[in-house]
Design an enzyme around this catalytic site. Structure first.
Site, PDB file in Angstrom:
ATOM      1  N   GLN A  78       0.839  -1.200   0.000  1.00  0.00           N
ATOM      2  CA  GLN A  78       0.000   0.000   0.000  1.00  0.00           C
ATOM      3  C   GLN A  78       0.874   1.249   0.000  1.00  0.00           C
ATOM      4  O   GLN A  78       1.230   1.777   1.051  1.00  0.00           O
ATOM      5  CB  GLN A  78      -0.942  -0.004   1.204  1.00  0.00           C
ATOM      6  CG  GLN A  78      -1.964   1.090   1.109  1.00  0.00           C
ATOM      7  CD  GLN A  78      -3.056   0.968   2.151  1.00  0.00           C
ATOM      8  OE1 GLN A  78      -3.130   0.029   2.912  1.00  0.00           O
ATOM      9  NE2 GLN A  78      -3.918   1.960   2.192  1.00  0.00           N
ATOM     10  N   PHE A  79       1.185   1.732  -1.190  1.00  0.00           N
ATOM     11  CA  PHE A  79       2.035   2.918  -1.313  1.00  0.00           C
ATOM     12  C   PHE A  79       1.378   4.156  -0.713  1.00  0.00           C
ATOM     13  O   PHE A  79       2.052   5.111  -0.341  1.00  0.00           O
ATOM     14  CB  PHE A  79       2.429   3.167  -2.773  1.00  0.00           C
ATOM     15  CG  PHE A  79       1.342   3.778  -3.613  1.00  0.00           C
ATOM     16  CD1 PHE A  79       1.258   5.157  -3.757  1.00  0.00           C
ATOM     17  CD2 PHE A  79       0.397   2.985  -4.252  1.00  0.00           C
ATOM     18  CE1 PHE A  79       0.264   5.727  -4.536  1.00  0.00           C
ATOM     19  CE2 PHE A  79      -0.594   3.549  -5.025  1.00  0.00           C
ATOM     20  CZ  PHE A  79      -0.664   4.925  -5.164  1.00  0.00           C
ATOM     21  N   THR A  80       0.042   4.148  -0.586  1.00  0.00           N
ATOM     22  CA  THR A  80      -0.655   5.332  -0.080  1.00  0.00           C
ATOM     23  C   THR A  80      -0.335   5.625   1.386  1.00  0.00           C
ATOM     24  O   THR A  80      -0.678   6.708   1.876  1.00  0.00           O
ATOM     25  CB  THR A  80      -2.183   5.221  -0.260  1.00  0.00           C
ATOM     26  OG1 THR A  80      -2.658   4.082   0.450  1.00  0.00           O
ATOM     27  CG2 THR A  80      -2.537   5.109  -1.737  1.00  0.00           C
TER      28      THR A  80
END
Length: 145
Positions: A78-80
């Site tokens: 999850q890069f967010t």
């Protein structure tokens, strides 16, 4: 690396409506890889996740790890987690490592987790995923180094 750890009674992951992974009691790890992350950090994060004592013992005290509790892990990239919303209304993600750097580190991190003897399910790196999380407690821990 940033990891949001959630103790769950169950979790499932779907891609385009198709069930791709599911676990019973255990942990959901939302895993973000940043620019500064190196291979040497991965073993520390994996050991911390596998050994974090957030499951109840026979007295109801958080005193058991996911491995001691016989749980499973669902690890989702999850890069967010590196979203920066301090300025403006649309977050920027410049703190996240690019996919060609992040994916191999994420895969090695999952390997280190499995090395602790815990069953680990994953999503698909970079895919749009629907994650169903039944947070137990609720218990949520944010892990950074």
């Amino acid at each position: 690396m940033r990891i949001v750890i959630q103790r769950v009674s169950q979790a499932a992951l779907r891609i385009e409506g198709v069930l791709t992974a599911s676990i019973g009691r255990g942990l959901v790890l939302l895993v973000g890889v940043g620019h500064e992350d190196q291979d040497g950090d991965l073993a520390w994060f994996a050991a911390k996740c596998a050994n974090l004592r957030i499951f109840p013992d026979e007295h109801g005290k958080m005193n058991r790890s996911v491995t001691e509790a016989g749980g499973q892990i669902l690890a989702v990239s999850q890069f967010t987690l590196y979203g920066d919303a301090r300025r403006g209304n649309r977050p920027g993600f410049t703190g996240a490592a690019p996919p060609e750097t992040a994916e191999p580190l994420y895969i090695r991190f999952v390997g280190y987790l499995r090395g602790h003897g815990v069953e680990v399910c994953t999503g698909v790196f970079g895919a749009m995923m629907d994650v169903e999380i039944h947070n137990e407690g609720p218990v949520t821990i944010i892990l950074e180094k």
